[in-house]
Design a protein around this motif. Structure first.
Motif, PDB file in Angstrom:
ATOM      1  N   ARG A 252      16.365 -33.785  59.430  1.00 37.34           N
ATOM      2  CA  ARG A 252      16.357 -34.739  58.316  1.00 37.34           C
ATOM      3  C   ARG A 252      15.460 -35.951  58.597  1.00 37.34           C
ATOM      4  O   ARG A 252      14.641 -36.335  57.760  1.00 37.34           O
ATOM      5  CB  ARG A 252      17.784 -35.203  58.019  1.00 37.34           C
ATOM      6  CG  ARG A 252      17.901 -36.014  56.745  1.00 37.34           C
ATOM      7  CD  ARG A 252      19.216 -36.764  56.706  1.00 37.34           C
ATOM      8  NE  ARG A 252      19.334 -37.657  57.861  1.00 37.34           N
ATOM      9  CZ  ARG A 252      20.466 -38.172  58.297  1.00 37.34           C
ATOM     10  NH1 ARG A 252      21.607 -37.902  57.690  1.00 37.34           N
ATOM     11  NH2 ARG A 252      20.488 -38.980  59.350  1.00 37.34           N
ATOM     12  N   ASP A 253      15.605 -36.538  59.774  1.00 38.41           N
ATOM     13  CA  ASP A 253      14.850 -37.768  60.060  1.00 38.41           C
ATOM     14  C   ASP A 253      13.342 -37.548  60.131  1.00 38.41           C
ATOM     15  O   ASP A 253      12.571 -38.488  60.001  1.00 38.41           O
ATOM     16  CB  ASP A 253      15.349 -38.410  61.369  1.00 38.41           C
ATOM     17  CG  ASP A 253      16.787 -38.890  61.226  1.00 38.41           C
ATOM     18  OD1 ASP A 253      17.317 -38.825  60.094  1.00 38.41           O
ATOM     19  OD2 ASP A 253      17.377 -39.314  62.238  1.00 38.41           O
ATOM     20  N   ASN A 254      12.923 -36.294  60.339  1.00 39.82           N
ATOM     21  CA  ASN A 254      11.480 -36.011  60.405  1.00 39.82           C
ATOM     22  C   ASN A 254      10.990 -35.249  59.183  1.00 39.82           C
ATOM     23  O   ASN A 254       9.855 -34.769  59.160  1.00 39.82           O
ATOM     24  CB  ASN A 254      11.166 -35.178  61.660  1.00 39.82           C
ATOM     25  CG  ASN A 254      11.504 -35.918  62.930  1.00 39.82           C
ATOM     26  OD1 ASN A 254      11.105 -37.074  63.086  1.00 39.82           O
ATOM     27  ND2 ASN A 254      12.261 -35.282  63.818  1.00 39.82           N
ATOM     28  N   ALA A 255      11.878 -35.110  58.195  1.00 48.22           N
ATOM     29  CA  ALA A 255      11.531 -34.234  57.062  1.00 48.22           C
ATOM     30  C   ALA A 255      10.622 -34.924  56.057  1.00 48.22           C
ATOM     31  O   ALA A 255      10.716 -36.140  55.835  1.00 48.22           O
ATOM     32  CB  ALA A 255      12.816 -33.785  56.361  1.00 48.22           C
ATOM     33  N   GLU A 256       9.755 -34.148  55.451  1.00 43.22           N
ATOM     34  CA  GLU A 256       8.954 -34.664  54.330  1.00 43.22           C
ATOM     35  C   GLU A 256       9.921 -34.988  53.186  1.00 43.22           C
ATOM     36  O   GLU A 256      11.054 -34.458  53.140  1.00 43.22           O
ATOM     37  CB  GLU A 256       7.927 -33.619  53.890  1.00 43.22           C
ATOM     38  CG  GLU A 256       8.576 -32.331  53.380  1.00 43.22           C
ATOM     39  CD  GLU A 256       7.590 -31.363  52.730  1.00 43.22           C
ATOM     40  OE1 GLU A 256       6.578 -31.807  52.174  1.00 43.22           O
ATOM     41  OE2 GLU A 256       7.867 -30.146  52.781  1.00 43.22           O
ATOM     42  N   LYS A 257       9.425 -35.806  52.240  1.00 37.65           N
ATOM     43  CA  LYS A 257      10.311 -36.356  51.218  1.00 37.65           C
ATOM     44  C   LYS A 257      11.048 -35.272  50.417  1.00 37.65           C
ATOM     45  O   LYS A 257      12.260 -35.326  50.227  1.00 37.65           O
ATOM     46  CB  LYS A 257       9.467 -37.214  50.287  1.00 37.65           C
ATOM     47  CG  LYS A 257      10.243 -38.330  49.634  1.00 37.65           C
ATOM     48  CD  LYS A 257       9.296 -39.320  49.012  1.00 37.65           C
ATOM     49  CE  LYS A 257       9.970 -40.057  47.884  1.00 37.65           C
ATOM     50  NZ  LYS A 257       8.996 -40.667  46.996  1.00 37.65           N
ATOM     51  N   LYS A 258      10.312 -34.244  49.977  1.00 41.74           N
ATOM     52  CA  LYS A 258      10.960 -33.263  49.091  1.00 41.74           C
ATOM     53  C   LYS A 258      12.004 -32.407  49.812  1.00 41.74           C
ATOM     54  O   LYS A 258      12.886 -31.841  49.190  1.00 41.74           O
ATOM     55  CB  LYS A 258       9.928 -32.402  48.351  1.00 41.74           C
ATOM     56  CG  LYS A 258       9.163 -31.419  49.168  1.00 41.74           C
ATOM     57  CD  LYS A 258       8.299 -30.531  48.263  1.00 41.74           C
ATOM     58  CE  LYS A 258       7.442 -29.633  49.117  1.00 41.74           C
ATOM     59  NZ  LYS A 258       6.543 -28.783  48.412  1.00 41.74           N
ATOM     60  N   LEU A 259      11.887 -32.340  51.134  1.00 41.72           N
ATOM     61  CA  LEU A 259      12.917 -31.639  51.904  1.00 41.72           C
ATOM     62  C   LEU A 259      14.097 -32.579  52.156  1.00 41.72           C
ATOM     63  O   LEU A 259      15.267 -32.191  51.999  1.00 41.72           O
ATOM     64  CB  LEU A 259      12.328 -31.130  53.223  1.00 41.72           C
ATOM     65  CG  LEU A 259      13.313 -30.554  54.240  1.00 41.72           C
ATOM     66  CD1 LEU A 259      14.037 -29.328  53.683  1.00 41.72           C
ATOM     67  CD2 LEU A 259      12.590 -30.160  55.544  1.00 41.72           C
ATOM     68  N   LYS A 260      13.774 -33.836  52.512  1.00 43.52           N
ATOM     69  CA  LYS A 260      14.816 -34.823  52.841  1.00 43.52           C
ATOM     70  C   LYS A 260      15.804 -34.971  51.686  1.00 43.52           C
ATOM     71  O   LYS A 260      17.013 -35.080  51.881  1.00 43.52           O
ATOM     72  CB  LYS A 260      14.154 -36.156  53.155  1.00 43.52           C
ATOM     73  CG  LYS A 260      15.018 -37.097  53.961  1.00 43.52           C
ATOM     74  CD  LYS A 260      14.275 -38.363  54.295  1.00 43.52           C
ATOM     75  CE  LYS A 260      13.999 -38.433  55.784  1.00 43.52           C
ATOM     76  NZ  LYS A 260      13.189 -39.555  56.184  1.00 43.52           N
ATOM     77  N   LYS A 261      15.255 -34.923  50.483  1.00 40.78           N
ATOM     78  CA  LYS A 261      16.089 -35.092  49.279  1.00 40.78           C
ATOM     79  C   LYS A 261      17.188 -34.036  49.166  1.00 40.78           C
ATOM     80  O   LYS A 261      18.176 -34.208  48.473  1.00 40.78           O
ATOM     81  CB  LYS A 261      15.194 -34.974  48.025  1.00 40.78           C
ATOM     82  CG  LYS A 261      14.467 -36.244  47.668  1.00 40.78           C
ATOM     83  CD  LYS A 261      14.011 -36.243  46.219  1.00 40.78           C
ATOM     84  CE  LYS A 261      13.159 -35.049  45.863  1.00 40.78           C
ATOM     85  NZ  LYS A 261      12.180 -35.233  44.818  1.00 40.78           N
ATOM     86  N   THR A 262      16.997 -32.895  49.802  1.00 43.52           N
ATOM     87  CA  THR A 262      17.947 -31.787  49.618  1.00 43.52           C
ATOM     88  C   THR A 262      19.071 -31.790  50.662  1.00 43.52           C
ATOM     89  O   THR A 262      19.895 -30.885  50.692  1.00 43.52           O
ATOM     90  CB  THR A 262      17.231 -30.417  49.642  1.00 43.52           C
ATOM     91  OG1 THR A 262      16.842 -30.125  50.990  1.00 43.52           O
ATOM     92  CG2 THR A 262      16.010 -30.379  48.737  1.00 43.52           C
TER      93      THR A 262
END
Ligand SMILES: Nc1ncnc2c1ncn2[C@@H]1O[C@H](COP(=O)(O)OP(=O)(O)OP(=O)(O)O)[C@@H](O)[C@H]1O
Ligand SMILES: [Mn+2]
Length: 511
Positions: A252-262
């Motif tokens: 999560r902490d390294n995820a791109e925005k569209k992945l983090k949102k999920t």
């Protein structure tokens, strides 16, 4: 006084009736609860735990439960000998194959299997004088990609596997392409890998109502297939290793925005994400940690296809991918190879037909019915390319079922490489079985045991069936084993144009 005695008697009777009434009520309730928990137990534990003679029949149309996701497995290094796996060797089959091969020298034949053995490093130096960088395990792997196999130096691959399972992850993004959720990891050294998360426990069996094209991907199947491919001596599967990641700190902490949102926290307080993909990317199929640790497979990214181009080839033995038309032509016509494949200019000359047979022998062992396309490098311009054994996530789904259709290329074309023949014989009749060799190879993986052990007897059983089909082919050869065991296939009635297959961008493999 009399009246008083009369009332006391009545009150006594009423109290007694009430008391016993309540007792009877409580007793009947508790026995029905007992019955319910009994039947719950039946559902949970299965009928086999029931007293002898007590049979519970499945309800009509009963479906498999969608298992909850287990946490990462703790390493337990079990000795193979303690597993009691039986080899399934038919001595008569061994002797008859040996008789057929008595006048062949397969070992010498294997020495000329790879006509031009060159690595990418050597090829680029020869073609344009370029030197390739070899600064880390990724670059060393890339530079060593060969004209006949992906790698040779196992130490170098072990180093790459170790790096993929330990290097800090710098960035995580959703991987496009394919149907199910996959992530791209970028490590500290800016090199990349594909992460497939665990969905089910190792003993999960594919829902029998699922088609091969709807089956869930299994991260451990990717790892196990890398090892099977290696021990079979193909070395055409992409290096893959297990890794337990932290869903929050590493993903999560390294995820791109569209992945983090999920990302979200489930009612059971586990960290989950949904990702973005065509199938099973919704909240009910979320990928959940335990509570935030998640096991998965990490597969090295093949070199960027702008510098090392690949081709997408449609397999002649692809299935229909249709719920309506379930059988392809090759599944109904045993002359399909003779009439359609051996006469196809792409397969009529060279290594391609033998590659296809190798690939399907591997697929049969791992139970993969989902080989619709295969990729091959087109970087080596003047040389024939080989099938890369990529996308093996739908294998190891059924332990009790052997789909003999997967073996149709072998059964119908009746050709095989000398090295494959030798390797199969070695596992069938030699000192160490295929499942023991696989067990040893996988024991080095950080998420060992990679497979549920129930897959080992399935491997032994499938190998014994392969050997029977091979014997059947040998028996049918009128011109002796050289008509079947060969380094290259050539069909004299088809002109050798040397033209390679067109790239196939057709995406017909979707559900
Ligand atoms: N290690 C890799 N390196 C580079 N590209 C890859 C790698 N793994 C997969 N790909 C690319 O992504 C595509 C999809 O990957 P993969 O087939 O594993 O996904 P999938 O979800 O299983 O797809 P499908 O459902 O179609 O089988 C591949 O065809 C390939 O082009
Ligand atoms: Mn797949």
């Amino acid at each position: 006084m009399n009246t008083l005695r009369f009332y006391t008697k009545r009150i006594f009777v009423v109290v007694c009736v009430l008391f016993f009434g309540i007792l009877v009520f409580i007793a009947s309730r508790s026995s029905s609860l007992e019955a319910q928990s009994l039947s719950d137990n039946i559902v949970r534990k299965g009928i086999q735990n029931f007293p002898r003679g007590y049979r519970i029949l499945p309800r009509p149309g009963e479906q498999l439960a969608f298992q909850s996701q287990p946490g990462p497995v703790h390493n337990d290094r079990v000795r193979y000998q303690d597993l009691g796996v039986d080899r399934q060797v038919d001595q008569e089959v061994v002797e008859r194959i040996q008789m057929h091969l008595s006048r062949s020298d397969l070992v010498t034949q294997t020495l000329s299997e790879c006509a031009v053995n060159e690595t990418l490093e050597q090829y680029w130096l020869r073609i344009n004088g370029n030197k390739v960088p070899k600064r880390d395990s990724w670059e060393r792997f890339y530079s060593d990609i060969g004209t006949c196999d992906l790698y040779r130096n196992e130490e170098q691959i072990d180093e790459l596997l170790h790096d993929m399972s330990t290097l800090p992850i710098k960035h995580v993004q959703i991987m496009d392409g394919g149907t199910q959720v996959k992530l791209i990891f970028t490590f500290d050294n800016d090199k990349q890998a594909v992460f497939k998360p665990m969905r089910f426990g190792r003993d999960y069996e594919t829902d029998p109502n699922h088609f091969y094209f709807g089956d869930f991907e299994r991260h451990n199947a990717e790892i196990a297939t890398f090892h099977i491919d290696k021990i079979l001596g193909f070395r055409r599967a992409v290096p893959t290793v297990g890794r337990v990641v932290n869903m929050t700190k590493e993903l999560r902490d390294n995820a791109e925005k569209k992945l983090k949102k999920t990302f979200f926290v489930s009612p059971a307080k586990n960290h989950c994400f949904v990702g973005k993909c065509d199938y099973y990317c919704d909240t009910t199929h979320a990928i959940c940690g335990a509570p935030d640790m998640k096991e998965g497979s990490v597969q090295v990214f093949l070199p960027d296809d702008r510098s090392v181009p690949r081709k997408h080839n449609k397999s002649p033995y692809r299935r229909t991918y249709s719920k309506k038309t379930q059988l392809a032509v090759w599944q109904e016509n045993m002359d399909f190879c003779r009439d359609t494949v051996k006469t196809n200019p792409q397969y009529a000359h060279g290594r391609k037909l033998l590659d296809l047979v190798d690939l399907h022998i591997m697929d049969y062992l791992i139970g993969n019915q989902d080989r619709h396309h295969y990729e091959s490098f087109s970087v080596f311009k003047d040389l024939a390319s080989y099938a890369i054994h990529l996308d093996n996530g739908r294998s190891f789904g059924k332990t009790e079922f052997d789909d003999d259709d997967i073996l149709m290329p072998l059964r119908q074309c009746c050709v095989i490489r000398p090295s494959t023949m030798l390797k199969l014989m070695h596992f069938y009749a030699g000192s160490k079985s295929i499942s023991e060799t696989l067990h040893e190879s996988m024991s080095k993986d950080p998420i060992t045991p990679v497979l549920a052990y129930k897959h080992y007897p399935a491997l032994e059983r499938r190998l014994s069936k392969i050997m029977k089909y091979i014997l059947d082919c040998l028996d049918r050869q009128t011109g002796g084993p050289s008509k079947m065991i060969m380094n290259e296939y050539h069909n004299p009635s088809v002109a050798n144009t040397g033209i390679e297959d067109e790239d196939d961008k057709d995406e017909n493999a979707k559900l």
